[in-house]
Scaffold this motif. Structure first.
Motif, short mmCIF file in Angstrom:
data_model
loop_
_atom_site.label_atom_id
_atom_site.label_comp_id
_atom_site.label_asym_id
_atom_site.label_seq_id
_atom_site.Cartn_x
_atom_site.Cartn_y
_atom_site.Cartn_z
N UNK A 150 59.63 43.75 0.78
CA UNK A 150 60.86 42.73 0.77
C UNK A 150 59.81 41.44 0.68
N UNK A 151 60.16 40.55 0.03
CA UNK A 151 59.60 39.30 -0.51
C UNK A 151 60.85 38.01 -0.50
N UNK A 152 60.29 37.01 0.28
CA UNK A 152 61.62 35.96 0.47
C UNK A 152 61.10 34.62 0.64
N UNK A 159 56.54 38.00 2.99
CA UNK A 159 56.43 39.50 2.27
C UNK A 159 56.21 40.15 3.43
N UNK A 160 56.91 41.45 3.35
CA UNK A 160 56.89 42.46 4.45
C UNK A 160 56.86 43.71 4.03
N UNK A 161 56.49 44.71 4.74
CA UNK A 161 56.72 46.14 4.58
C UNK A 161 57.56 46.69 5.75
N UNK A 162 58.57 47.45 5.45
CA UNK A 162 59.54 48.06 6.50
C UNK A 162 59.50 49.74 6.37
N UNK A 163 59.57 50.34 7.52
CA UNK A 163 59.62 51.74 7.51
C UNK A 163 60.07 52.02 8.90
N UNK A 167 68.84 41.70 -4.31
CA UNK A 167 68.72 40.35 -4.17
C UNK A 167 69.66 39.95 -3.41
N UNK A 168 69.48 39.10 -2.34
CA UNK A 168 70.13 38.54 -1.32
C UNK A 168 69.92 37.15 -1.13
N UNK A 169 70.97 36.38 -1.52
CA UNK A 169 70.80 34.75 -1.48
C UNK A 169 72.09 34.27 -0.47
N UNK A 178 66.67 33.25 0.30
CA UNK A 178 66.77 34.36 -0.78
C UNK A 178 65.71 35.44 -0.37
N UNK A 179 65.92 36.75 -0.71
CA UNK A 179 65.17 37.85 -0.27
C UNK A 179 65.39 38.85 -1.22
#
Length: 515
Positions: free
Chosen positions: A211-213, A235-239, A180-182, A196-197
């Protein structure tokens, strides 16, 4: 031009204060020294084993990860399970096993929950174990977990903005490398931003994440006489894929406000004041083979961004297709008498973008783009020698943005005398230019249809190549700091169009991505 306003000095000073920094640094340094010592001893033992038993057939009977009390066993099992003999069609040689184990150790490091230099040990199973065979070995991976909570405060300089920030990072929340990154920041352009993510790996893969933020921010856009308020989330998918490529697919939902209009705001800006909602799907693809991204001497960089807003079930009150491409390539320049990398290079960069209006919902008539979504061009990090947003359509003193743009740059980078290629300093000579255009409304009464938009886009793209672009040339110094690239250039505009704002003389650029 990026600068820190004096009015924010007291804010910057308060946020930069840090408590117990010296103690924390000393503790981390001691822990890292111990880990490095254990890692070195482990590598020496492994090297001795390899030298003596390179082709020895081995099967892995068990894998143990030591030193990870806060990480779930099931999460670790997915990472190391491929090493087991049952999942391998033939015995390893010792060298193959060490390579495979090192790959698993690198994968553990990529989660950013363990300190680097993970130790590797191989041992024979206990002789009393009746299920073991003469080729069996046990694999031990020694890790040291990073602290769960990390707090930072400081200042950021980049992309024509200065800001002070506070950041909280909570690692390994549920024992599966979640984070969790704030972040909270105050800046010269982005007056306030709170973000926040939450991020988690998918199936224990460090380069496949979800990821959702959410974000709330207020940004001053002085070049267009207003402030923009932003609230929303994503919201995202990363690869990652082969050839140093990365992908992101995201859904974005934002409520935007054009507010805080200046007294001299233009009619265009006043017409767009108020609220708008953007609901969009986006895809980002990046591939990067540059040897040193801030001051490359070889390799290439390519980034594409595609966004679809307001189409079909996406709703919102803006509808468009937006596409951008950015590329950079670098080739080394050999210097007679110098072996290896001379530090001299020639780089070329190109950026281009298109915003294509679409019909919203059941309305068959496309609407003109909004100022929130249009492109801006000009400034120390893209087309040098022009003021921030100094190119493109204007209404009075306001830069109202455009729907189609193209910009390019050619740069010669040379190491400074007596410093050499290893130092992060370069002299540069450059020439760059670009054009930013708005789609013209057809000369007819009544609403616009899809054919009108198609013709306007075609006309704008054709106009990009009509005549010389707005251009400038100059020389300057580059300092490649680990967190940003600094440029101090003397620029001379060579070609401008009516209303555009050039900048002759010194110009300071601070940012991550430069044209």
């Amino acid at each position: 031009m990026a600068s820190l306003s004096s009015g924010n000095d007291d804010v910057f000073q308060s946020l930069r204060s840090k408590s117990n920094v010296a103690e924390e640094d000393a503790r981390q340094k001691h822990s890292q020294e111990l880990a490095d010592k254990v890692h070195l001893q482990s590598q020496l033992r492994l090297q001795e084993l390899v030298n003596q038993n390179t082709t020895l057939p081995l099967t892995v009977s068990s894998v143990h990860v030591l030193g990870a009390p806060n990480t779930r066993a099931g999460f670790l099992k997915r990472v190391v399970e491929p090493l087991l003999g049952a999942n391998h069609d033939r015995p390893y040689t010792l060298s193959e096993l060490i390579r495979a184990t090192s790959h698993r150790a690198q994968k553990l490091s990529a989660f950013d929950i363990f300190w680097p230099n993970i130790s590797i040990d191989l041992a024979r199973p206990a002789q009393s174990d009746p299920s073991s065979s003469p080729t069996d070995v046990d694999v031990y991976l020694g890790v040291q977990e990073k602290g769960k909570i990390q707090l930072k405060t400081g200042t950021d300089l980049g992309n024509a903005e200065g800001s002070a920030y506070g950041n909280l990072l909570w690692r390994n929340i549920f024992g599966g490398a979640e984070s969790l990154n704030v972040n909270a920041s105050l800046g010269t352009r982005t007056r306030s931003a709170y973000q926040a993510a939450f991020d988690t790996p998918i199936l224990s893969e460090p380069f496949r994440r979800w990821e959702v933020g959410g974000v709330q921010s207020t940004t001053q856009k002085a070049w267009a006489s207003h402030e923009e308020g932003l609230r929303g989330g994503w919201t995202k998918l990363k690869w990652a894929s082969g050839n140093n490529s990365r992908h992101e697919v995201a859904y974005n939902g934002y409520w935007r406000q054009v507010t805080g209009l200046a007294a001299n705001a233009s009619p265009t800006v006043r017409d767009e004041a108020g609220d708008s909602v953007k609901s969009s799907l986006s895809h980002v693809w990046i591939t990067d083979s540059r040897d040193n991204p801030p001051i490359p001497s070889s390799g290439y960089y390519l980034k594409t961004l595609s966004e679809l807003a307001g189409w079909g079930p996406l709703k919102g009150d803006v509808a468009f297709w937006k596409s951008e491409v950015e590329t950079q390539s670098a080739v080394p320049i050999p210097i007679p008498g110098l072996e290896g990398n001379s530090g001299a290079s020639f780089t070329m960069g190109l950026r281009a973008g298109l915003l294509y209006p679409l019909a919203l919902g059941s309305n068959p008539h496309p609407e003109a783009s909004h100022i929130n979504d249009r492109f801006q061009l000009g400034g120390p990090t893209d087309v040098r020698g022009f003021r921030l947003s100094g190119l493109g359509p204007r209404d009075g003193s306001d830069a109202v943005g455009g729907d189609v743009y193209a910009a390019g740059s050619a740069n010669l980078l040379l190491p400074l005398p007596r410093l050499g290629a290893e130092k992060p300093f370069r002299f540069q000579a450059f020439i760059n230019g670009g054009r930013l255009l708005a789609l013209e409304r057809p000369q007819k009464t009544g609403p616009v249809n899809s054919n009108d938009v198609r013709q306007s886009v075609s006309n704008a793209i054709t106009e990009l190549g009509n005549g010389l672009p707005s251009m400038s040339a100059g020389v300057g110094l580059i300092f490649a700091h680990p967190v940003a690239r600094f440029e101090l250039n003397f620029s001379l505009p060579l070609a401008l169009r009516k209303g555009e704002e050039g900048r002759k003389g010194l110009q300071l650029g601070i940012g991550i991505n430069f044209l």
